[in-house]
Design an enzyme around this catalytic site. Sequence first.
Site, short mmCIF file in Angstrom:
data_model
loop_
_atom_site.label_atom_id
_atom_site.label_comp_id
_atom_site.label_asym_id
_atom_site.label_seq_id
_atom_site.Cartn_x
_atom_site.Cartn_y
_atom_site.Cartn_z
N HIS A 1 0.85 -1.19 0.00
CA HIS A 1 0.00 0.00 0.00
C HIS A 1 0.88 1.24 0.00
CE1 HIS A 1 -3.63 -2.13 1.83
NE2 HIS A 1 -2.66 -2.93 2.27
N GLU B 1 2.56 -0.66 4.34
CA GLU B 1 2.37 0.68 3.80
C GLU B 1 3.72 1.32 3.52
OE1 GLU B 1 -0.47 2.32 3.23
OE2 GLU B 1 -2.01 1.34 4.47
N HIS C 1 -2.50 -3.05 -3.35
CA HIS C 1 -3.89 -2.89 -2.91
C HIS C 1 -4.79 -2.70 -4.13
CE1 HIS C 1 -6.67 -0.82 0.29
NE2 HIS C 1 -7.09 -2.00 -0.05
N ASP D 1 -3.62 2.34 -4.89
CA ASP D 1 -2.27 2.31 -4.31
C ASP D 1 -1.64 0.93 -4.45
OD1 ASP D 1 -4.28 1.48 -2.31
OD2 ASP D 1 -2.63 1.42 -0.88
#
Length: 186
Positions: free
Chosen positions: A37, A119, A158, A168
């Site tokens: 992500h 992330e 994602h 993303d």
Amino acid sequence: MVLQAIQDGWLKLARQNISPHFDERPKQVDVDLLVIHCISLPCGNYGTPYIDDLFLGKLDPNTHPDFQDIYQLRVSAHLLIRRDGEVVQYVPFDKRAWHAGVSQFQGREKCNDFSIGIELEGTDTTTFTDEQYQQLAEITGHLMMLYPKLTKSRIVGHEHIAPGRKTDPGIGFDWDHYFHSLEKRA
Ligand SMILES: [Zn+2]
């Protein structure tokens, strides 16, 4: 040495900042998917404390107009890799972090059940740093050792498991560079 990079679900090199946004994975589920992500808060601003705040449920809606829409979300990820390569871990890998939302991988829904969410600090339309690729490749290698069913073909964005809803990590994420870095360290 490599085997000890992760202990009891925690990555040793990461700074721990424990999120309340997690729960148990379903019983007898193998972790066999890695979801990449990106996030920045406010979007495009780096080095702020607000990603931590969001994942810990402490984001102040009055700090920025964009936060009004997101401060009540109960979301998290296992890891955040910042622009300078710093790694923060919010949820241990054996628990279910809440990063994917409504999602599907090869016909299987609820990807949070069987995935790790990482992330990268960034945006859906800009590039990422060398430090981030290096850390991501290093960590991916550790995760593949811990979870043997997590193979290269089971690493996705994602955007791939929630198409039409998410974009993303986006066009600025260089998958070839990432996979090349991963092979180099293997
Ligand atoms: Zn995402």
